[in-house]
Design a protein around this motif. Structure first.
Motif, mmCIF file in Angstrom:
data_model
loop_
_atom_site.group_PDB
_atom_site.id
_atom_site.type_symbol
_atom_site.label_atom_id
_atom_site.label_comp_id
_atom_site.label_asym_id
_atom_site.label_seq_id
_atom_site.Cartn_x
_atom_site.Cartn_y
_atom_site.Cartn_z
ATOM 1 N N SER A 41 35.773 48.505 48.704
ATOM 2 C CA SER A 41 36.271 49.118 47.465
ATOM 3 C C SER A 41 37.514 49.973 47.694
ATOM 4 O O SER A 41 38.387 50.060 46.829
ATOM 5 C CB SER A 41 35.174 49.951 46.799
ATOM 6 N N SER A 42 37.634 50.595 48.864
ATOM 7 C CA SER A 42 38.797 51.451 49.125
ATOM 8 C C SER A 42 40.068 50.629 49.332
ATOM 9 O O SER A 42 41.177 51.160 49.224
ATOM 10 C CB SER A 42 38.548 52.341 50.342
ATOM 11 N N VAL A 93 37.814 50.285 38.451
ATOM 12 C CA VAL A 93 37.280 48.921 38.404
ATOM 13 C C VAL A 93 37.770 48.204 39.658
ATOM 14 O O VAL A 93 38.929 47.780 39.735
ATOM 15 C CB VAL A 93 37.727 48.181 37.138
ATOM 16 N N VAL A 94 36.896 48.083 40.663
ATOM 17 C CA VAL A 94 37.309 47.535 41.955
ATOM 18 C C VAL A 94 37.071 46.035 42.064
ATOM 19 O O VAL A 94 37.470 45.411 43.058
ATOM 20 C CB VAL A 94 36.592 48.270 43.109
ATOM 21 N N LYS A 129 28.048 37.798 41.631
ATOM 22 C CA LYS A 129 29.250 37.624 42.426
ATOM 23 C C LYS A 129 30.442 38.133 41.618
ATOM 24 O O LYS A 129 30.448 38.088 40.389
ATOM 25 C CB LYS A 129 29.455 36.155 42.784
ATOM 26 N N PHE A 130 31.462 38.584 42.358
ATOM 27 C CA PHE A 130 32.618 39.214 41.742
ATOM 28 C C PHE A 130 33.883 38.693 42.407
ATOM 29 O O PHE A 130 33.835 38.064 43.462
ATOM 30 C CB PHE A 130 32.542 40.736 41.916
ATOM 31 N N VAL A 131 35.026 38.978 41.792
ATOM 32 C CA VAL A 131 36.302 38.668 42.423
ATOM 33 C C VAL A 131 37.081 39.970 42.556
ATOM 34 O O VAL A 131 37.137 40.778 41.626
ATOM 35 C CB VAL A 131 37.098 37.599 41.645
ATOM 36 N N MET A 132 37.632 40.196 43.743
ATOM 37 C CA MET A 132 38.349 41.427 44.061
ATOM 38 C C MET A 132 39.793 41.101 44.422
ATOM 39 O O MET A 132 40.066 40.103 45.089
ATOM 40 C CB MET A 132 37.653 42.133 45.230
ATOM 41 N N ALA A 133 40.715 41.945 43.971
ATOM 42 C CA ALA A 133 42.116 41.853 44.387
ATOM 43 C C ALA A 133 42.386 42.976 45.392
ATOM 44 O O ALA A 133 41.838 44.074 45.256
ATOM 45 C CB ALA A 133 43.042 41.988 43.186
#
Length: 429
Positions: free
Chosen positions: A110-111, A144-145, A310-314
């Motif tokens: 997340s960081s 919003v991570v 499940k998620f998508v992270m940038a």
């Protein structure tokens, strides 16, 4: 002089070639060929559980057709390799533009994540599109991570053939749900009056066990994550009831004490029910030897499932944060997210996409969605704390097995787990 000129030429050629190769690396603008226009390349680290990888490739092709300046490369890895792959890319100074992640990885990365709230309408505006129960997973420190892609829920699959043999009818609506005692007695009836050899198989994970904890009014931690609560009266009751079902032969000890695969036991056609997750709908759709379905989980103090997904992270420092956020906005839209989940046989996290036209199991997915809609906040509040949960979850699983085997009392075991939780909380400070 000629030798020096030749050496200089070789040096310059090598330097130019290195620069060209670097420009063609991840997440950078590259020449698209004859058109002479530059394309933005987005590396997307991805893992698949089923057919969703092929579905994502279709979605990427559609997006690239509408956005000719974007080139998205799917980098497929095994899920077990995902954390190592991301850590290697980030520590090497080449983070991917995007990655598909589960709830377990959000806390760890997340960081390094782009705050999507800044780019996609603010925290409230963005999160209002999705189920409230999963918000604690992807909103960290009011940022919003990650963006939800699909959602999971725990629930119960049952063998219709065996229940019919025993003359037992499962609840037909949410107004007629069994209590745990009624469910336990129903399973005993199926064991006694049908060809069943096993009553209820229960996945060998603390995540699936915690479903009972929340239904009986318990939690692993308090709502702000500052203290353990798992060893209170509700927690003890949940462990005691779990042990009781084993002692009475309703749940076979071969899973939690012997490591037997509950999926295989259900597939034999000799098991009355399986407490697992909605992903088993896709797993079991090839069963033809007997009829099966999904029924409501029993109610304790309240109803509850345990949400996941499940998620998508940038990622920050990819150099293409804006383009990555734009693609996530596209993936999160009602039309695209619905297509992804409908074709993949997943559940959508969007509030306006609960009723999808699945090719298989439409009514089953609807029942799992109902379980999620009746889930207590503590379930996601607990499991979203991935800086704490991994430090005690294995001990909890082993502790539950110890109680089943009469090695410890419920209170003894939970007191030990509570101490581990409190130590983990202190470590985070």
């Amino acid at each position: 002089m000629k030798k020096n000129s030749k050496a200089m030429f070789v040096l310059l050629s090598t330097l130019i070639l290195s620069l060209l190769l670097a420009a063609c690396g991840s997440n950078e603008s590259v020449n698209s060929g004859d058109s002479g226009k530059k394309k933005t390349k987005l590396d997307f680290v991805w893992f698949s559980d089923g057919v969703e990888g092929e579905v994502m490739k279709e979605i990427i092709a559609d997006y690239e057709a509408e956005n000719s300046h974007v080139d998205i490369e799917l980098i497929e890895v095994a899920y077990s390799d995902l954390p190592t792959k991301l850590k290697t890319m980030i520590s090497g100074g080449k983070p991917p533009a995007l990655a598909r992640i589960s709830t377990s990885e959000i806390g760890a990365f997340s960081s390094q994540a782009v705050d999507l709230a800044e780019k996609l309408g603010g925290v409230d505006g963005f999160t209002s599109q999705f189920l409230d129960s999963i918000k604690p997973y992807y909103v960290v420190d009011n940022k919003v991570v990650a963006s939800p892609m699909d959602v999971t829920a725990n629930g119960i699959m049952y063998n219709k053939t065996l229940f019919d043999q025993a003359g037992v009818e499962v609840p037909q609506s949410s107004d007629d749900i069994w209590t745990w005692d009624e469910f336990n007695e129903a399973l005993k009836t199926v064991l006694n009056k049908s060809d069943a050899q096993y009553g209820l198989v229960w996945d060998f994970t603390p995540h699936r066990w915690s479903t009972l904890l929340y239904q009986l009014g318990g939690s692993m931690m308090n709502s702000d994550g500052t203290a353990a609560t798992i060893n209170n009266e509700a927690g003890v009751k949940a462990v005691d009831y779990f042990k009781k079902m084993h002692d009475e032969g309703v749940i076979p000890t071969s899973v939690w004490l012997g490591g037997e695969n509950p999926n295989n036991l259900f597939r034999t056609g000799k098991t009355a029910a399986h407490l697992s997750g909605n992903w088993m709908i896709s797993n079991y759709k090839d069963i033809t030897d007997f009829e099966w379905g999904v029924t409501y989980m029993p109610i304790g103090t309240n109803r509850s499932s345990v949400p996941g997904g499940k998620f998508v992270m940038a990622f920050q420092k990819s150099g293409v944060e804006e383009e990555a956020a734009n693609f996530i906005s596209y993936l999160s839209s009602k039309e695209v997210n619905s297509k992804f989940n409908e074709k993949s046989l997943f559940m959508s996290p969007r509030k306006d996409s609960a009723d999808l036209n699945y090719e298989f199991g439409k009514e089953m997915f609807a029942l799992f969605a109902d379980e999620l809609n009746n889930t207590v906040p503590a379930a996601a509040e607990d499991w979203s704390k991935q800086d704490i949960v991994p430090k005690f979850s294995t001990d909890l699983k082993e502790g539950l097995s110890d109680v089943i085997a009469d090695g410890k009392t419920s209170q003894q075991m939970l007191d030990e787990i509570a101490e581990l939780i409190n130590e983990a909380i202190e470590d985070t400070k």
